[in-house]
Design an enzyme around this catalytic site. Structure first.
Site, PDB file in Angstrom:
ATOM      1  N   GLU A   1       0.832  -1.195   0.000  1.00 43.42           N
ATOM      2  CA  GLU A   1       0.000   0.000   0.000  1.00 43.42           C
ATOM      3  C   GLU A   1       0.873   1.255   0.000  1.00 43.42           C
ATOM      4  O   GLU A   1       1.980   1.248   0.530  1.00 43.42           O
ATOM      5  CB  GLU A   1      -0.917  -0.007   1.236  1.00 43.42           C
TER       6      GLU A   1
ATOM      7  N   CYS B   1       3.562   8.610   0.922  1.00 42.30           N
ATOM      8  CA  CYS B   1       4.082   7.679   1.917  1.00 42.30           C
ATOM      9  C   CYS B   1       4.216   6.335   1.196  1.00 42.30           C
ATOM     10  O   CYS B   1       3.212   5.750   0.780  1.00 42.30           O
ATOM     11  CB  CYS B   1       3.108   7.610   3.087  1.00 42.30           C
TER      12      CYS B   1
ATOM     13  N   CYS C   1       6.857  -6.835   6.495  1.00 37.17           N
ATOM     14  CA  CYS C   1       7.953  -6.139   7.181  1.00 37.17           C
ATOM     15  C   CYS C   1       8.875  -7.150   7.840  1.00 37.17           C
ATOM     16  O   CYS C   1       8.435  -8.188   8.325  1.00 37.17           O
ATOM     17  CB  CYS C   1       7.393  -5.177   8.231  1.00 37.17           C
TER      18      CYS C   1
ATOM     19  N   CYS D   1       7.338  -5.001  15.398  1.00 36.21           N
ATOM     20  CA  CYS D   1       6.772  -4.025  16.330  1.00 36.21           C
ATOM     21  C   CYS D   1       5.366  -4.492  16.736  1.00 36.21           C
ATOM     22  O   CYS D   1       4.513  -4.742  15.882  1.00 36.21           O
ATOM     23  CB  CYS D   1       6.691  -2.636  15.683  1.00 36.21           C
TER      24      CYS D   1
ATOM     25  N   CYS E   1       2.073  -2.487  15.499  1.00 42.35           N
ATOM     26  CA  CYS E   1       1.938  -2.108  14.084  1.00 42.35           C
ATOM     27  C   CYS E   1       1.273  -3.224  13.277  1.00 42.35           C
ATOM     28  O   CYS E   1       1.679  -4.387  13.360  1.00 42.35           O
ATOM     29  CB  CYS E   1       3.324  -1.802  13.510  1.00 42.35           C
TER      30      CYS E   1
ATOM     31  N   CYS F   1      -0.531   5.875   9.915  1.00 44.25           N
ATOM     32  CA  CYS F   1       0.680   5.158  10.346  1.00 44.25           C
ATOM     33  C   CYS F   1       0.325   3.875  11.065  1.00 44.25           C
ATOM     34  O   CYS F   1      -0.497   3.871  11.982  1.00 44.25           O
ATOM     35  CB  CYS F   1       1.471   5.991  11.356  1.00 44.25           C
TER      36      CYS F   1
HETATM   37  N1  SAH Z   1       9.943   0.563   9.591  1.00 41.06           N
HETATM   38  C1  SAH Z   1      10.089   1.982   9.470  1.00 41.06           C
HETATM   39  C2  SAH Z   1       9.154   2.559   8.442  1.00 41.06           C
HETATM   40  C3  SAH Z   1       7.689   2.472   8.802  1.00 41.06           C
HETATM   41  S1  SAH Z   1       7.206   4.032   9.355  1.00 41.06           S
HETATM   42  C4  SAH Z   1       9.927   2.616  10.821  1.00 41.06           C
HETATM   43  O1  SAH Z   1       9.496   1.943  11.742  1.00 41.06           O
HETATM   44  O2  SAH Z   1      10.271   3.788  10.986  1.00 41.06           O
HETATM   45  C5  SAH Z   1       5.740   3.738  10.142  1.00 41.06           C
HETATM   46  C6  SAH Z   1       5.635   4.632  11.368  1.00 41.06           C
HETATM   47  O3  SAH Z   1       4.360   4.415  11.987  1.00 41.06           O
HETATM   48  C7  SAH Z   1       6.688   4.292  12.392  1.00 41.06           C
HETATM   49  O4  SAH Z   1       7.092   5.453  13.051  1.00 41.06           O
HETATM   50  C8  SAH Z   1       5.903   3.406  13.343  1.00 41.06           C
HETATM   51  O5  SAH Z   1       6.492   3.328  14.607  1.00 41.06           O
HETATM   52  C9  SAH Z   1       4.550   4.071  13.332  1.00 41.06           C
HETATM   53  N2  SAH Z   1       3.455   3.185  13.722  1.00 41.06           N
HETATM   54  C10 SAH Z   1       3.406   1.842  13.661  1.00 41.06           C
HETATM   55  N3  SAH Z   1       2.232   1.394  14.137  1.00 41.06           N
HETATM   56  C11 SAH Z   1       1.530   2.487  14.493  1.00 41.06           C
HETATM   57  C12 SAH Z   1       0.228   2.676  15.026  1.00 41.06           C
HETATM   58  N4  SAH Z   1      -0.581   1.659  15.263  1.00 41.06           N
HETATM   59  N5  SAH Z   1      -0.178   3.958  15.254  1.00 41.06           N
HETATM   60  C13 SAH Z   1       0.625   5.000  14.957  1.00 41.06           C
HETATM   61  N6  SAH Z   1       1.849   4.881  14.448  1.00 41.06           N
HETATM   62  C14 SAH Z   1       2.309   3.639  14.230  1.00 41.06           C
END
Ligand code: SAH
Length: 352
Positions: free
Chosen positions: A94, A107, A114, A118, A121, A339
């Site tokens: 996406e 974005c 991935c 995390c 996420c 995000c």
């Molecule tokens: N792997 C990289 C690129 C992905 S960025 C990274 O982690 O930076 C995606 C962003 O969204 C990251 O900052 C991540 O921590 C954040 N993110 C992940 N799950 C989320 C959620 N449920 N709500 C808000 N932000 C989230």
């Protein structure tokens, strides 16, 4: 049996030149083809109208152009557009167009699924299926640029590598894509308008710091306490905060640019004074600015955004320490485009 044709975009300009020379044609054809591929972003040899019919046939005989297709576009009430991007092998990622009054930000995804884990996420639940090729990253950018021109009458202005995947676990292809996006014979965008976001892979941050291109760096920190961070992001056991800190100091020494820290405040997880103290101390040691980002629920009851009073405490204490801090609100939540919500919910993930 016909041999599988090579994807022409896996060739660099030199290899294209060699191809034309071997075919008894002139090497400058390579420049023309390169321009069609990386500046105009065409997906069909027939569209290369300044080439003769026989040159186009020659290319069709030897190569294919693997490219993405936008399977589905969803539009949020706030103007955000989420694309389901089908890759040539049937997998889906996406990408998101985020408009504001003055900018359009793309974005983009760097992996299918991935590599990381995390816990908060949605993308992490998909597991990594494969890395995206440079052209698949480039195509997402090009498609969003076209959508921005069509729906918002302006070109794309910014790119963030904050879609699916960990960009630094697909380092060579992300760098190749940025090269095509920024070079004058490509899309010609300024690297200053590109942000690479990482969960924190120290060795790769150092490598990135040695690259000549001047794009921006963001780090998804979420806690400056090692034990808490390991709970949130189990892979952090392998990449301790002390090493991340040193890598970010190296980044600053090389680039003279602050890293943006992405930080979510959750109730019962990182909402105590010692969490704030640890973040302030981290920011004092490393030149950074902080984005306090909104948590987008993904249906896990363990995670709940902390009340505003806690976020305000973070903000005021960071400000008191003269650290730039911004509170960010999510866009595109109603279509699962915010995000951490990118999880191919609207499509079925099939591989060919
Ligand atoms: N792997 C990289 C690129 C992905 S960025 C990274 O982690 O930076 C995606 C962003 O969204 C990251 O900052 C991540 O921590 C954040 N993110 C992940 N799950 C989320 C959620 N449920 N709500 C808000 N932000 C989230």
């Amino acid at each position: 049996m016909t041999a599988l044709k090579k994807d022409i975009r896996s060739l660099d300009k030199e290899a294209l030149r060699t191809f034309f020379e071997q075919q008894g044609d002139r090497a400058f054809r390579a420049d023309q083809v390169y321009q069609w591929l990386w500046q105009k972003g065409v997906h069909d040899f027939e569209a290369m109208t300044n080439l003769s019919v026989s040159t186009r046939e020659l290319l069709t005989e030897h190569f294919t152009i693997n490219h993405i297709a936008i399977d589905r576009q969803q539009r949020s009430s706030d103007g955000t557009i989420k694309n389901a991007v089908r890759l040539h092998d049937g997998l889906v990622v996406e990408s998101v167009l985020i408009p504001t009054a003055t900018r359009t930000t793309a974005c983009v995804s760097s992996q299918v699924g991935c590599s990381l884990d995390c816990t908060f996420c949605a993308t992490a639940l998909l597991k990594r299926m494969r890395n995206l090729h440079a052209d698949e990253i480039f195509d997402q950018v090009k498609a969003i640029d076209q959508q921005s021109r069509l729906y918002y009458q302006r070109p794309l202005s910014n790119i963030v590598f904050m879609g699916m995947g960990e960009p630094l676990m697909n380092y060579p292809n992300v760098l190749k894509a940025i090269d095509k996006i920024t070079q004058p014979q490509g899309l010609g965008m300024s690297p200053k308008r590109i942000t690479v976001s990482t969960s924190g892979v120290p060795k790769m941050i150092r490598k990135l710091a040695d690259e000549p291109l001047n794009f921006k760096l963001a780090l998804s920190l979420h806690s400056a306490r090692q034990a808490v961070r390991e709970q949130l992001m189990p892979f952090a056991q392998k990449f301790p905060l002390s090493e991340i800190e040193e890598a970010l100091q190296y980044w600053y020494a090389q680039k003279r640019k602050k890293t943006t820290l992405e930080y979510i405040v959750w109730q019962g997880i990182n909402d105590q004074q010692e969490d704030i103290d640890a973040l302030v101390a981290f920011c004092r040691r490393v030149p950074t600015k902080v984005n306090l980002i909104q948590y987008n629920a993904i249906g896990d009851p363990r995670f709940k955004q902390a009340p505003h009073s806690v976020i305000a405490a973070y903000q005021s204490q960071l400000e008191a320490a003269r650290i730039t801090v911004t509170i960010r609100h999510s866009r595109g939540q109603d279509i699962d485009a915010a995000c951490g919500q990118l999880a191919n919910r609207s499509t079925t993930q099939t591989s060919a």
